[in-house]
Design a protein around this motif. Structure first.
Motif, short mmCIF file in Angstrom:
data_model
loop_
_atom_site.label_atom_id
_atom_site.label_comp_id
_atom_site.label_asym_id
_atom_site.label_seq_id
_atom_site.Cartn_x
_atom_site.Cartn_y
_atom_site.Cartn_z
N GLY A 120 -5.39 -26.34 17.03
CA GLY A 120 -6.39 -26.61 18.06
C GLY A 120 -7.47 -25.56 18.21
N HIS A 121 -7.61 -24.68 17.22
CA HIS A 121 -8.63 -23.64 17.31
C HIS A 121 -9.98 -24.14 16.78
CE1 HIS A 121 -5.03 -20.76 16.93
NE2 HIS A 121 -5.45 -20.74 18.18
N GLU A 122 -11.02 -23.68 17.44
CA GLU A 122 -12.36 -23.82 16.87
C GLU A 122 -12.52 -22.67 15.89
OE1 GLU A 122 -16.98 -23.99 18.48
OE2 GLU A 122 -15.33 -23.95 19.91
N ILE A 123 -13.11 -22.92 14.72
CA ILE A 123 -13.08 -21.93 13.64
C ILE A 123 -14.48 -21.40 13.34
CG2 ILE A 123 -12.44 -21.54 11.21
CD1 ILE A 123 -10.52 -24.05 11.71
N VAL A 124 -14.56 -20.08 13.23
CA VAL A 124 -15.77 -19.40 12.76
C VAL A 124 -15.53 -18.97 11.32
CG1 VAL A 124 -17.21 -17.34 13.02
CG2 VAL A 124 -16.43 -18.57 15.05
N LEU A 125 -16.46 -19.32 10.44
CA LEU A 125 -16.40 -18.86 9.05
C LEU A 125 -17.50 -17.83 8.84
CD1 LEU A 125 -15.63 -18.91 6.02
CD2 LEU A 125 -17.09 -20.93 5.78
N ILE A 126 -17.12 -16.61 8.48
CA ILE A 126 -18.10 -15.57 8.16
C ILE A 126 -18.42 -15.70 6.68
CG2 ILE A 126 -18.55 -13.09 8.11
CD1 ILE A 126 -16.37 -12.81 10.31
N GLY A 127 -19.69 -15.97 6.37
CA GLY A 127 -20.05 -16.17 4.97
C GLY A 127 -21.53 -16.44 4.81
N HIS A 128 -21.93 -16.74 3.57
CA HIS A 128 -23.34 -16.96 3.23
C HIS A 128 -23.62 -18.46 3.10
CE1 HIS A 128 -24.02 -12.72 2.71
NE2 HIS A 128 -23.05 -12.64 1.81
N HIS A 129 -24.60 -18.92 3.85
CA HIS A 129 -24.97 -20.34 3.85
C HIS A 129 -25.28 -20.80 2.42
CE1 HIS A 129 -26.69 -24.12 5.18
NE2 HIS A 129 -27.73 -23.88 4.39
N GLY A 130 -24.71 -21.95 2.03
CA GLY A 130 -25.02 -22.54 0.74
C GLY A 130 -24.19 -22.03 -0.42
N HIS A 131 -23.45 -20.92 -0.23
CA HIS A 131 -22.61 -20.44 -1.33
C HIS A 131 -21.51 -21.47 -1.58
CE1 HIS A 131 -19.64 -18.07 -3.56
NE2 HIS A 131 -20.65 -17.27 -3.89
N PRO A 160 -18.75 -20.94 21.76
CA PRO A 160 -17.61 -21.82 21.50
C PRO A 160 -17.27 -22.67 22.72
CG PRO A 160 -16.88 -19.56 21.82
CD PRO A 160 -18.37 -19.52 21.79
N ARG A 161 -16.62 -23.80 22.44
CA ARG A 161 -16.21 -24.69 23.54
C ARG A 161 -15.19 -23.99 24.44
NH1 ARG A 161 -16.39 -27.90 19.01
NH2 ARG A 161 -14.16 -27.64 18.61
N ASP A 162 -14.24 -23.27 23.80
CA ASP A 162 -13.20 -22.56 24.56
C ASP A 162 -12.99 -21.19 23.92
OD1 ASP A 162 -11.01 -21.57 25.84
OD2 ASP A 162 -9.65 -23.22 25.33
N PRO A 163 -13.52 -20.12 24.54
CA PRO A 163 -13.41 -18.78 23.96
C PRO A 163 -11.97 -18.33 23.72
CG PRO A 163 -15.00 -18.80 25.77
CD PRO A 163 -14.30 -20.11 25.79
N ALA A 164 -11.04 -18.95 24.42
CA ALA A 164 -9.62 -18.57 24.25
C ALA A 164 -8.97 -19.28 23.07
CB ALA A 164 -8.85 -18.86 25.53
N ALA A 165 -9.68 -20.25 22.49
CA ALA A 165 -9.11 -21.02 21.37
C ALA A 165 -10.05 -20.92 20.16
CB ALA A 165 -8.92 -22.48 21.76
N LEU A 166 -10.28 -19.66 19.75
CA LEU A 166 -11.22 -19.37 18.68
C LEU A 166 -10.50 -18.62 17.57
CD1 LEU A 166 -14.30 -19.80 18.24
CD2 LEU A 166 -14.65 -17.50 19.16
N ALA A 167 -10.84 -18.92 16.32
CA ALA A 167 -10.26 -18.21 15.17
C ALA A 167 -11.36 -17.97 14.15
CB ALA A 167 -9.13 -19.03 14.54
N TYR A 168 -11.16 -16.98 13.27
CA TYR A 168 -12.15 -16.77 12.22
C TYR A 168 -11.47 -16.62 10.86
CZ TYR A 168 -11.13 -11.73 11.85
OH TYR A 168 -10.52 -10.53 11.64
N VAL A 169 -12.20 -17.05 9.84
CA VAL A 169 -11.84 -16.81 8.45
C VAL A 169 -13.11 -16.29 7.77
CG1 VAL A 169 -10.01 -18.54 8.33
CG2 VAL A 169 -12.36 -19.20 7.78
N THR A 170 -12.97 -15.74 6.55
CA THR A 170 -14.16 -15.23 5.88
C THR A 170 -14.21 -15.66 4.42
OG1 THR A 170 -13.49 -13.11 4.84
CG2 THR A 170 -13.78 -13.10 7.24
N GLN A 171 -15.44 -15.69 3.91
CA GLN A 171 -15.65 -15.82 2.47
C GLN A 171 -14.96 -14.63 1.79
OE1 GLN A 171 -19.83 -16.35 1.63
NE2 GLN A 171 -19.62 -15.67 -0.49
N THR A 172 -14.49 -14.80 0.57
CA THR A 172 -13.69 -13.73 -0.06
C THR A 172 -14.53 -12.65 -0.73
OG1 THR A 172 -13.55 -14.93 -2.17
CG2 THR A 172 -11.79 -15.35 -0.55
N THR A 173 -15.85 -12.88 -0.89
CA THR A 173 -16.65 -11.96 -1.70
C THR A 173 -17.72 -11.22 -0.89
OG1 THR A 173 -18.09 -13.82 -2.29
CG2 THR A 173 -16.33 -13.27 -3.83
#
Length: 323
Positions: A120-131, A160-173
């Protein structure tokens, strides 16, 4: 005979191929051996022109979309960067035989994103657009499930819709330092944000950046061998500049070295992105040997011994002989 100037070369180690790139190239080569040409590859298998051209000469055909592949039984390989879920689904609908060369460390990010979504988390992906890696990761989940953040400003702007239900992942490079700043900005705004169990930036990206960080302050110039569409190679140039190296350049081949920027140097650092073969590093060093009296020394900051298995259908068949 004119005396050549002395040049001390510090060779970054680790550099060049990582386990994921090595595996992806093996998959294409083994598929060509097993099935014969052509073997289709969706997108550049890895971001290196020399590697792609070499595989093309052996019979690999590179396409951007599955619709470009004529009907038949030739296999298609998905690149090391990973693909959206819609791509294997499309391949199945076309009755294509496909081999997935996605780096296992990219697949790990896909699994994490799926897990966060199911929790149920909203997800932030740290990365470069279009990669392509970012396109593949965002394509694991329904539209809107993942928000892309490229920099600190983006991290400060998201709502975010709910700051308490937020997660992040990242591009590997990514740049380790840049990503740390973005994560810190997210954590300062959303203290409950969930991060990965283990760093998403892959071991190879981290190790190559650390090696460049160690060498860059010691040399007059840094040459990074890699293609301009290689994210991890571009990051190495940035890392060198930030670490105090006044001249840092990315070259695909020795022929691209801009000698005018290197006048008067006495020390040189050399590294290579994770998709650049060692043959091209040797070529660059040889180009310097033609102009300078060189002394080469390795600067080792980590030792890598990681290897990934190729898909089961490409492994040799083990024959057991009855006693």
């Amino acid at each position: 005979m004119e005396k050549r100037p002395q040049l001390d070369i510090l060779l970054c180690a680790p550099r060049g191929f990582c386990a994921g790139v090595d595996r992806a190239i093996q998959i294409v080569e083994l598929a060509l051996q097993k099935y014969g040409a052509p073997v289709y590859v969706r997108h550049a298998i890895v971001h290196n022109k020399y590697v792609v051209d070499g595989l093309r000469e052996k019979g690999a055909v590179f396409v951007e979309e599955l619709s470009e592949i004529p009907p038949g039984d030739a296999p298609v390989v998905f690149s090391a960067h990973g693909v959206p879920k819609s791509v294997p689904a499309d391949a199945r609908s076309r009755n294509m035989m496909f081999l997935d060369a996605t780096c296992p460390l990219v697949s790990k990010v896909h699994v994490e994103a799926q897990r966060h979504f199911e929790e149920g988390h909203e997800i932030v992906l740290i990365g470069h657009h279009g990669h392509p890696e970012v396109v593949g990761t965002m394509g694991q989940l329904p539209p809107g499930a993942i928000t892309l953040v490229e920099d600190v400003a983006g991290a400060m702007a998201i709502t975010p819709r709910d700051p308490a239900a937020l997660a992040y992942v990242t591009q590997t490079t990514l740049s380790v330092d840049d990503t740390s700043e973005i994560v810190a900005a997210l954590q300062s705004r959303f203290p409950l944000i969930h991060g990965p169990h283990k760093e998403d930036i892959c071991y190879a990206t981290t190790n190559r950046q650390q090696a460049v960080k160690a060498v860059a302050p010691l040399v007059d110039a840094m040459v990074v061998v890699g293609s301009p569409n290689s994210s991890n190679s571009l990051r190495l140039v940035e890392v060198a500049e930030r670490a105090g190296c006044r001249v840092a350049m990315l070259v695909d081949r020795a022929s691209e070295i801009d000698w005018s920027r290197l006048e008067g140097i006495r020390t040189l650092g050399v590294s290579a992105g994770a998709s650049a073969p060692e043959k091209l590093v040797d070529e660059v060093i040889e180009a310097f040997a033609q102009r300078y009296d060189i002394k080469v020394e390795a600067k080792v900051t980590a030792v890598e011994n990681i290897a990934f298995n190729v898909p089961r259908q490409l492994r040799p068949v083990e024959v057991t002989v009855a006693p």
